[in-house]
Design a protein around this motif. Structure first.
Motif, PDB file in Angstrom:
ATOM      1  N   GLU A 280     -27.981  13.578 -14.137  1.00 10.19           N
ATOM      2  CA  GLU A 280     -27.905  12.223 -14.159  1.00 10.19           C
ATOM      3  C   GLU A 280     -26.950  12.017 -12.845  1.00 10.19           C
ATOM      4  O   GLU A 280     -26.757  10.697 -12.488  1.00 10.19           O
ATOM      5  CB  GLU A 280     -27.189  11.621 -15.156  1.00 10.19           C
ATOM      6  N   SER A 281     -26.138  12.948 -12.350  1.00  7.36           N
ATOM      7  CA  SER A 281     -25.258  12.632 -11.377  1.00  7.36           C
ATOM      8  C   SER A 281     -25.870  12.643  -9.729  1.00  7.36           C
ATOM      9  O   SER A 281     -25.007  12.170  -8.967  1.00  7.36           O
ATOM     10  CB  SER A 281     -24.065  13.875 -11.187  1.00  7.36           C
ATOM     11  N   TYR A 282     -27.019  12.788  -9.970  1.00  3.00           N
ATOM     12  CA  TYR A 282     -27.832  12.817  -8.551  1.00  3.00           C
ATOM     13  C   TYR A 282     -28.734  11.452  -8.559  1.00  3.00           C
ATOM     14  O   TYR A 282     -29.736  11.588  -8.883  1.00  3.00           O
ATOM     15  CB  TYR A 282     -28.748  13.920  -8.297  1.00  3.00           C
ATOM     16  N   LEU A 284     -28.999   8.230  -6.104  1.00  2.50           N
ATOM     17  CA  LEU A 284     -28.266   7.818  -4.806  1.00  2.50           C
ATOM     18  C   LEU A 284     -28.105   6.305  -4.982  1.00  2.50           C
ATOM     19  O   LEU A 284     -27.109   5.800  -4.383  1.00  2.50           O
ATOM     20  CB  LEU A 284     -29.232   8.013  -3.801  1.00  2.50           C
ATOM     21  N   ASP A 285     -28.757   5.441  -5.627  1.00  2.42           N
ATOM     22  CA  ASP A 285     -28.741   4.081  -5.703  1.00  2.42           C
ATOM     23  C   ASP A 285     -27.403   3.752  -6.670  1.00  2.42           C
ATOM     24  O   ASP A 285     -26.715   2.980  -6.213  1.00  2.42           O
ATOM     25  CB  ASP A 285     -29.943   3.457  -6.541  1.00  2.42           C
ATOM     26  N   ARG A 286     -27.229   4.721  -7.496  1.00  4.75           N
ATOM     27  CA  ARG A 286     -26.135   4.445  -8.432  1.00  4.75           C
ATOM     28  C   ARG A 286     -25.019   4.693  -7.578  1.00  4.75           C
ATOM     29  O   ARG A 286     -23.830   4.152  -7.517  1.00  4.75           O
ATOM     30  CB  ARG A 286     -25.981   5.223  -9.774  1.00  4.75           C
ATOM     31  N   GLU A 287     -24.815   5.940  -6.863  1.00  8.46           N
ATOM     32  CA  GLU A 287     -23.722   6.291  -5.900  1.00  8.46           C
ATOM     33  C   GLU A 287     -23.324   5.262  -5.068  1.00  8.46           C
ATOM     34  O   GLU A 287     -22.223   4.789  -5.043  1.00  8.46           O
ATOM     35  CB  GLU A 287     -23.762   7.404  -5.183  1.00  8.46           C
ATOM     36  N   GLU A 288     -24.340   4.500  -4.248  1.00  3.01           N
ATOM     37  CA  GLU A 288     -24.057   3.537  -3.485  1.00  3.01           C
ATOM     38  C   GLU A 288     -23.538   2.083  -4.088  1.00  3.01           C
ATOM     39  O   GLU A 288     -22.748   1.607  -3.655  1.00  3.01           O
ATOM     40  CB  GLU A 288     -25.407   3.381  -2.536  1.00  3.01           C
ATOM     41  N   GLN A 289     -24.271   1.921  -5.176  1.00  3.65           N
ATOM     42  CA  GLN A 289     -23.571   0.691  -5.967  1.00  3.65           C
ATOM     43  C   GLN A 289     -22.396   0.878  -6.449  1.00  3.65           C
ATOM     44  O   GLN A 289     -21.453   0.042  -6.421  1.00  3.65           O
ATOM     45  CB  GLN A 289     -24.485   0.588  -7.236  1.00  3.65           C
ATOM     46  N   LEU A 290     -21.854   2.134  -6.779  1.00 10.27           N
ATOM     47  CA  LEU A 290     -20.466   2.492  -7.203  1.00 10.27           C
ATOM     48  C   LEU A 290     -19.533   2.265  -5.872  1.00 10.27           C
ATOM     49  O   LEU A 290     -18.655   1.604  -6.101  1.00 10.27           O
ATOM     50  CB  LEU A 290     -20.364   3.859  -7.613  1.00 10.27           C
ATOM     51  N   TRP A 291     -20.020   2.727  -4.806  1.00  5.57           N
ATOM     52  CA  TRP A 291     -19.091   2.701  -3.531  1.00  5.57           C
ATOM     53  C   TRP A 291     -19.041   1.076  -3.308  1.00  5.57           C
ATOM     54  O   TRP A 291     -17.953   0.765  -3.043  1.00  5.57           O
ATOM     55  CB  TRP A 291     -19.753   3.231  -2.421  1.00  5.57           C
ATOM     56  N   ARG A 292     -20.104   0.379  -3.058  1.00  6.06           N
ATOM     57  CA  ARG A 292     -19.938  -1.186  -2.778  1.00  6.06           C
ATOM     58  C   ARG A 292     -18.885  -1.852  -3.806  1.00  6.06           C
ATOM     59  O   ARG A 292     -18.325  -2.667  -3.368  1.00  6.06           O
ATOM     60  CB  ARG A 292     -21.327  -1.603  -2.901  1.00  6.06           C
ATOM     61  N   GLU A 293     -19.246  -1.446  -5.102  1.00  2.00           N
ATOM     62  CA  GLU A 293     -18.486  -2.005  -6.121  1.00  2.00           C
ATOM     63  C   GLU A 293     -17.025  -1.800  -6.244  1.00  2.00           C
ATOM     64  O   GLU A 293     -16.070  -2.509  -6.472  1.00  2.00           O
ATOM     65  CB  GLU A 293     -18.965  -2.000  -7.528  1.00  2.00           C
ATOM     66  N   LEU A 294     -16.860  -0.707  -5.787  1.00  2.00           N
ATOM     67  CA  LEU A 294     -15.191  -0.094  -5.444  1.00  2.00           C
ATOM     68  C   LEU A 294     -14.694  -0.860  -4.325  1.00  2.00           C
ATOM     69  O   LEU A 294     -13.302  -1.127  -4.295  1.00  2.00           O
ATOM     70  CB  LEU A 294     -15.071   1.462  -5.559  1.00  2.00           C
ATOM     71  N   CYS A 295     -15.413  -0.939  -3.395  1.00  2.00           N
ATOM     72  CA  CYS A 295     -14.717  -1.491  -2.198  1.00  2.00           C
ATOM     73  C   CYS A 295     -14.757  -3.261  -2.391  1.00  2.00           C
ATOM     74  O   CYS A 295     -13.711  -3.700  -2.043  1.00  2.00           O
ATOM     75  CB  CYS A 295     -15.774  -1.462  -1.041  1.00  2.00           C
ATOM     76  N   ALA A 296     -15.285  -3.827  -3.320  1.00  2.00           N
ATOM     77  CA  ALA A 296     -15.137  -4.851  -3.539  1.00  2.00           C
ATOM     78  C   ALA A 296     -14.087  -5.137  -4.612  1.00  2.00           C
ATOM     79  O   ALA A 296     -13.316  -6.201  -4.519  1.00  2.00           O
ATOM     80  CB  ALA A 296     -16.541  -5.630  -4.270  1.00  2.00           C
ATOM     81  N   LEU A 297     -14.014  -4.187  -5.548  1.00  3.93           N
ATOM     82  CA  LEU A 297     -13.011  -4.371  -6.498  1.00  3.93           C
ATOM     83  C   LEU A 297     -11.463  -4.245  -5.849  1.00  3.93           C
ATOM     84  O   LEU A 297     -10.526  -4.641  -6.228  1.00  3.93           O
ATOM     85  CB  LEU A 297     -13.009  -3.362  -7.482  1.00  3.93           C
ATOM     86  N   GLU A 298     -11.497  -3.241  -4.863  1.00  2.04           N
ATOM     87  CA  GLU A 298     -10.018  -3.025  -4.091  1.00  2.04           C
ATOM     88  C   GLU A 298     -10.379  -2.874  -2.533  1.00  2.04           C
ATOM     89  O   GLU A 298     -10.779  -1.776  -1.990  1.00  2.04           O
ATOM     90  CB  GLU A 298      -9.570  -1.710  -4.455  1.00  2.04           C
ATOM     91  N   PRO A 299     -10.526  -4.087  -2.184  1.00  2.00           N
ATOM     92  CA  PRO A 299     -10.617  -4.061  -0.728  1.00  2.00           C
ATOM     93  C   PRO A 299      -9.454  -3.286   0.295  1.00  2.00           C
ATOM     94  O   PRO A 299      -8.539  -3.541  -0.173  1.00  2.00           O
ATOM     95  CB  PRO A 299     -10.962  -5.679  -0.286  1.00  2.00           C
ATOM     96  N   VAL A 300     -10.216  -2.667   1.192  1.00  2.00           N
ATOM     97  CA  VAL A 300      -8.986  -1.615   1.810  1.00  2.00           C
ATOM     98  C   VAL A 300      -9.376  -2.012   3.414  1.00  2.00           C
ATOM     99  O   VAL A 300     -10.079  -1.879   4.023  1.00  2.00           O
ATOM    100  CB  VAL A 300      -9.279  -0.035   1.435  1.00  2.00           C
ATOM    101  N   GLU A 301      -7.815  -2.211   4.004  1.00  2.00           N
ATOM    102  CA  GLU A 301      -7.929  -2.273   5.601  1.00  2.00           C
ATOM    103  C   GLU A 301      -7.208  -1.138   5.814  1.00  2.00           C
ATOM    104  O   GLU A 301      -5.963  -0.901   5.155  1.00  2.00           O
ATOM    105  CB  GLU A 301      -7.031  -3.384   5.864  1.00  2.00           C
ATOM    106  N   MET A 302      -7.902  -0.123   6.408  1.00  2.00           N
ATOM    107  CA  MET A 302      -7.307   1.165   6.479  1.00  2.00           C
ATOM    108  C   MET A 302      -5.986   1.346   7.157  1.00  2.00           C
ATOM    109  O   MET A 302      -5.854   0.468   8.261  1.00  2.00           O
ATOM    110  CB  MET A 302      -8.249   2.239   7.262  1.00  2.00           C
ATOM    111  N   LEU A 303      -4.928   2.114   6.873  1.00  2.61           N
ATOM    112  CA  LEU A 303      -3.626   2.155   7.629  1.00  2.61           C
ATOM    113  C   LEU A 303      -3.764   2.649   8.988  1.00  2.61           C
ATOM    114  O   LEU A 303      -4.700   3.520   9.260  1.00  2.61           O
ATOM    115  CB  LEU A 303      -2.681   2.784   6.562  1.00  2.61           C
TER     116      LEU A 303
END
Length: 303
Positions: A280-282, A284-303
């Protein structure tokens, strides 16, 4: 000299790993996160190595994580600390329900096990120096079967990030808390896969699975019966292939973080060797969705 950032170094296998690294790697300056206390002093005293810095950080708070990352970035940029070559995201949390919330309104298991790792890596992205290595502690509970969880932890239940991050006031049983834990560890594997596709050349990322490690403090939020069971009956499993002592697991974590390259970036390091994670951990669609939603939840301007 190089800097290694580590969370979850105050107890259990993380404490063992921190001490092993300090005793065996004089070229490493270990930066540990802690809520306070004397962790850096204790590590210096127990290992005889002065190259330890503790940064106060509450891993349930995005603001605290951002402040800690900014502090570390300033120290790296000023030369007060050597270049950052590694991060060990070992802090973990398991609760007896899914009903709690952090001050940010996030379910705490997801906040510590997933979001804190994501934030620290993203905030410090530009500071990682090749050859670099990021190791996030996972769990074989993400498989969700009897062979891997001994019937103690319900199988993961995947949901969109907004749902995974949300407290559920109606889910107040220990089984609910354990399912949140196994799901968070599935998210860790997905996050590692997503990171492996994005990190700069020469910076690797791995999931490290220590297996079942009794006595690590992971069940400290459980009731007295569960804590007693963990200290006695479950602790006896150390003599079997189903469990590992904190000392042995800490040794393996130290090796995964600072030893020879375990394998290709994104791999799942199960105790001593690279193996496939759960089918189940492989995804790709879910991994990319996780990444997008984490970025939306905590937007980051890299230091």
């Amino acid at each position: 000299m190089q800097t290694l950032l580590m969370t979850g170094a105050s107890r259990g296998l993380g404490r063992i790993a921190a001490e092993r690294i300090l005793r065996r790697r004089p070229d490493v300056h270990l930066v540990v996160t802690a809520r306070g206390g004397t962790l850096a002093d204790d590590l210096r005293a127990s290992t005889g190595n002065p190259n330890v810095t503790a940064l106060t950080c509450d891993l349930t708070s995005a603001a605290a994580i951002r402040a800690t990352a900014a502090d570390l970035a300033d120290r790296l940029d000023s030369g007060a600390l050597p270049p950052l070559h590694g991060f060990a995201g070992n802090a973990g949390l398991q609760l007896t329900s899914r009903a709690c919330a952090t001050a940010d309104g996030i379910e705490p298991t997801f906040a510590v096990n997933v979001l804190a790792n994501f934030l620290l890596v993203r905030l410090l992205w530009a500071r990682f120096t090749a050859p670099g290595r990021i190791v996030l502690t996972g769990s074989d509970t993400h498989f969700g079967d009897l062979r891997h969880n001994l019937g103690m932890v319900p199988a993961p239940r995947w949901e969109p990030v907004a749902e995974l991050a949300s407290p559920r006031p109606g889910e107040r049983t220990a089984a609910d808390g354990r399912r949140a834990y196994s799901t968070s560890k599935l998210a860790v594997v997905h996050l590692v896969h997503a990171l492996a596709r994005r990190l700069p050349e020469g910076v690797d990322v791995y999931t490290f699975n220590p297996g079942y490690v009794p006595g690590t403090g992971l069940v400290r939020d459980a009731g007295p019966v569960v804590r007693f069971f963990s200290r006695t009956v479950m602790h006896a499993l150390i003599a079997t292939p189903f469990a590992m002592s904190a000392a042995s697991a800490g040794e393996l974590l130290a090796e995964a973080v600072t030893g020879p390259r375990p394998g290709e970036s994104g791999a799942y390091v199960d105790r001593r060797r690279v193996t496939p994670s759960a089918p189940e951990s492989y995804d790709l669609d879910r991994e990319e969705q996780l990444w997008r939603e984490l970025c939306a939840l905590e937007p980051v301007e890299m230091l």
